[in-house]
Every structure is written in structure tokens, then in C-alpha cells.
Design an enzyme around this catalytic site. Structure first.
Site, PDB file in Angstrom:
ATOM      1  N   HIS A 178      -8.671  21.340  -8.494  1.00 13.24           N
ATOM      2  CA  HIS A 178     -10.018  21.114  -8.561  1.00 13.24           C
ATOM      3  C   HIS A 178     -10.413  21.516  -7.242  1.00 13.24           C
ATOM      4  O   HIS A 178     -10.626  20.742  -6.319  1.00 13.24           O
ATOM      5  CB  HIS A 178     -10.594  19.710  -8.827  1.00 13.24           C
ATOM      6  CG  HIS A 178     -11.943  19.388  -9.048  1.00 13.24           C
ATOM      7  ND1 HIS A 178     -12.620  19.448 -10.279  1.00 13.24           N
ATOM      8  CD2 HIS A 178     -12.985  19.139  -8.129  1.00 13.24           C
ATOM      9  CE1 HIS A 178     -13.895  19.215  -9.938  1.00 13.24           C
ATOM     10  NE2 HIS A 178     -14.131  19.114  -8.809  1.00 13.24           N
ATOM     11  N   ASN A 227     -13.655  16.011  -6.681  1.00 15.88           N
ATOM     12  CA  ASN A 227     -14.173  15.252  -5.501  1.00 15.88           C
ATOM     13  C   ASN A 227     -15.179  14.243  -5.865  1.00 15.88           C
ATOM     14  O   ASN A 227     -15.250  13.349  -4.959  1.00 15.88           O
ATOM     15  CB  ASN A 227     -15.175  16.531  -4.911  1.00 15.88           C
ATOM     16  CG  ASN A 227     -16.129  17.258  -5.751  1.00 15.88           C
ATOM     17  OD1 ASN A 227     -15.724  17.526  -6.749  1.00 15.88           O
ATOM     18  ND2 ASN A 227     -17.298  17.281  -5.071  1.00 15.88           N
ATOM     19  N   HIS A 228     -15.687  14.152  -7.049  1.00 14.32           N
ATOM     20  CA  HIS A 228     -16.483  13.147  -7.466  1.00 14.32           C
ATOM     21  C   HIS A 228     -15.684  11.880  -7.678  1.00 14.32           C
ATOM     22  O   HIS A 228     -16.258  10.774  -7.659  1.00 14.32           O
ATOM     23  CB  HIS A 228     -17.417  13.538  -8.487  1.00 14.32           C
ATOM     24  CG  HIS A 228     -18.550  14.413  -8.220  1.00 14.32           C
ATOM     25  ND1 HIS A 228     -20.049  13.735  -8.221  1.00 14.32           N
ATOM     26  CD2 HIS A 228     -18.675  15.568  -7.663  1.00 14.32           C
ATOM     27  CE1 HIS A 228     -20.640  14.753  -7.683  1.00 14.32           C
ATOM     28  NE2 HIS A 228     -20.042  15.898  -7.351  1.00 14.32           N
TER      29      HIS A 228
END
Length: 295
Positions: free
Chosen positions: A158, A84-85
């Protein structure tokens, strides 16, 4: 057959606005690469959040390039997904991992959902928010269908799962296919290993202390990555611990003992090679002014 499973390295993160902390994350990543080379696995899996930002600072990009080239020299392939980052939140945007395609990084993406490492199937998907969980579940079903003819099957994701993140999950544990020998997850910063379906589901955790609430888990389980052996019927998972560059001290101090406790901490800090991170909670005084003055 062995592989290294690492995740959540968050390179480029300048914790508390400190350059020293940004350097700590780089130092730990370099140490992880050295440890992986020493262990000589058949390949590496990075389960997302390689970077802290979707547009990483130059030094973060160069640090990863150096690490991937080192693995390439040792003929150790690396497979990765975007966390997500790493994700730019717009349609058809590419994660920064794509920059290393020509350096040997094999990016698992919707366009290339799986790879074959010899007779090992390595498939997965980048991070998907809860609003896109339906599309993710459909992808997982297709990946599972493509994997069934292979003896060893690894799923790379993830995501937060309801079993481990009951209030912030994106998918439920029942949505994860159970036919894989090893589910290599990222996103949770604590180490997790569970029996799941025909194998194991594991989070290696972050390689550094990203938030102060990770300290207890670090003291109990360490920080680092996994070395996974999938030669047998069930994967065998070994913790490879990394040495963090500086100490993280988190304490609750009574106000009436504040000066005494500060003196004790000063003596302790004086013997450390690097300045530690201090996270102090002072109890017993309602006015913040006197506390700030003494600190």
C-alpha cells in the site's frame, strides 16, 4: 488459479459529514463481497485502507466481520495488509485488521511477511511513510529472496510510487522488486494496470468516490476490484465493476444561467431513486452572497 484484488474500501468514512455517504461505502463493500462469492476465486487480497480510521466505528467493524465470515463460509481465504488509514502512528501498534485473525483473515505484517497459498507465494508489507522507506526497501529485498523458489509470486503493498504520484510518493519504481508475477498495490484511488518486470503491477482503485476529483476516472474506468488469473505466463486481469448507490454530479455553471441550470438539475434529481451528490462551481460573479442565495 484466480484471485480477487481489492483495496481502499475506506469503511467508516462519513463523506461531507453525511450518514448517507457512510452508508454508501458500507453498501458498496457488501456488494463487493457478493460479487466475489459469485466469481468464486481461490482467494482474496485486500491491499490496505480497509477502514477510513485506525479506530473504526462499530458498524464498520461489524460490516467487515460479516463479509469475512461470508467468505469463510465459501472457503475463500482473504489476505490483507494495513494501509496508511489503518495504521496507528505509534510504535508496535496493531491495525484493526488483527481483530479478524480468528475469523480467517490472514494479516501480512513485519512479523508475518508472507504466506503460502498452495504453491503461490503471497508476501508484502504494511504502509510505510517516506521517512521509513529505507526499512521498507530492506523488507522487500528479504521478501523477494524468500519468494524465488515458488512458481507464482504475489507482492502486496500500500504505497505511492513516483511513476504514479510524482509529488507524494513513498518509494520509487526502481525500489519495487521485478521478480513477482503480480504486484497487488493499494493507495491510489484510480485503476492502474502496467507491465512490470516478470508480470503486472496493478492498483484496483477505491471502491467508492472518496474525493470529487475521482469522478472523471470513475466515469472512464468504473469502480470495483480486479479478478486476476495467474494460471498462464502473464496474469490476466478482469475489471469487476460495482454499482455505486448514488449519482455524483459535478458541473461548472455560468452565473447568468444559474437559475435555468438549477431548474434543469431539479428535474433530473426528481427522477433519481436516491439524492445525488452535487458539486457545483459557479463562474462569472465575484460576490458569493448572491450565489449562495440562489443555490
Amino acid at each position: 488459479m484466480q484471485f480477487a484484488h481489492i483495496a481502499d474500501t475506506h469503511l467508516g468514512y462519513r463523506q461531507y459529514g453525511l450518514t448517507e455517504r457512510e452508508n454508501d461505502f458500507f453498501e458498496v463493500f457488501d456488494q463487493a463481497i457478493r460479487e466475489i462469492v459469485q466469481e468464486r476465486p481461490d482467494f482474496v487480497i485486500h491491499s490496505g485502507d480497509l477502514f477510513e480510521y485506525s479506530r473504526p466505528p462499530t458498524r464498520a467493524l461489524l460490516t467487515v466481520q460479516k463479509g469475512i465470515l461470508r467468505l469463510k463460509e465459501e472457503k475463500i481465504p482473504i489476505y490483507a495488509i494495513a494501509g496508511n488509514h489503518d495504521v496507528v502512528m505509534r510504535k508496535n501498534a496493531l491495525p484493526p485488521q488483527i481483530l479478524y485473525k480468528d475469523f480467517g483473515l490472514k494479516l501480512i505484517s513485519p512479523k508475518k511477511p508472507f504466506y503460502l497459498g498452495g504453491d503461490v507465494f503471497i508476501g508484502g508489507a504494511p504502509y510505510a511513510s517516506r521517512y521509513h522507506s529505507k526499512q521498507l526497501i530492506e523488507r522487500l529485498q528479504n521478501i523477494e529472496k524468500n519468494s524465488l523458489d515458488y512458481k507464482k509470486r504475489i507482492l502486496v503493498l500500500h504505497q505511492g510510487i513516483d511513476r504514479y504520484m510524482p509529488y507524494e510518493y513513498e518509494i520509487k519504481i526502481g525500489d519495487v522488486p521485478q521478480s513477482f508475477n503480480y504486484c497487488a498495490f493499494g493507495h491510489i484511488h484510480e485503476r492502474v494496470v502496467d507491465d512490470f518486470g516478470e508480470g503486472k503491477l496493478a492498483y484496483p482503485g477505491s471502491t467508492e468516490i472518496w474525493r470529487s476529483n475521482e469522478l472523471e476516472g470513475y466515469k472512464k474506468n468504473g469502480k470495483g476490484f480486479y479478478l486476476v488469473d495467474v494460471s498462464g505466463d502473464l496474469p490476466e486481469i478482469q475489471n469487476i465493476d460495482l454499482e455505486l448507490p448514488r449519482e455524483f454530479i459535478k458541473e461548472i455553471i455560468p452565473y447568468n444561467r444559474l437559475e435555468e441550470e438549477i431548474s434543469r438539475l431539479k428535474i433530473h434529481v426528481a427522477h433519481l431513486a436516491k439524492k445525488p451528490l452535487l458539486n457545483l462551481t459557479v463562474e462569472g460573479e465575484t460576490s458569493a452572497g448572491p450565489i449562495y442565495m440562489k443555490l
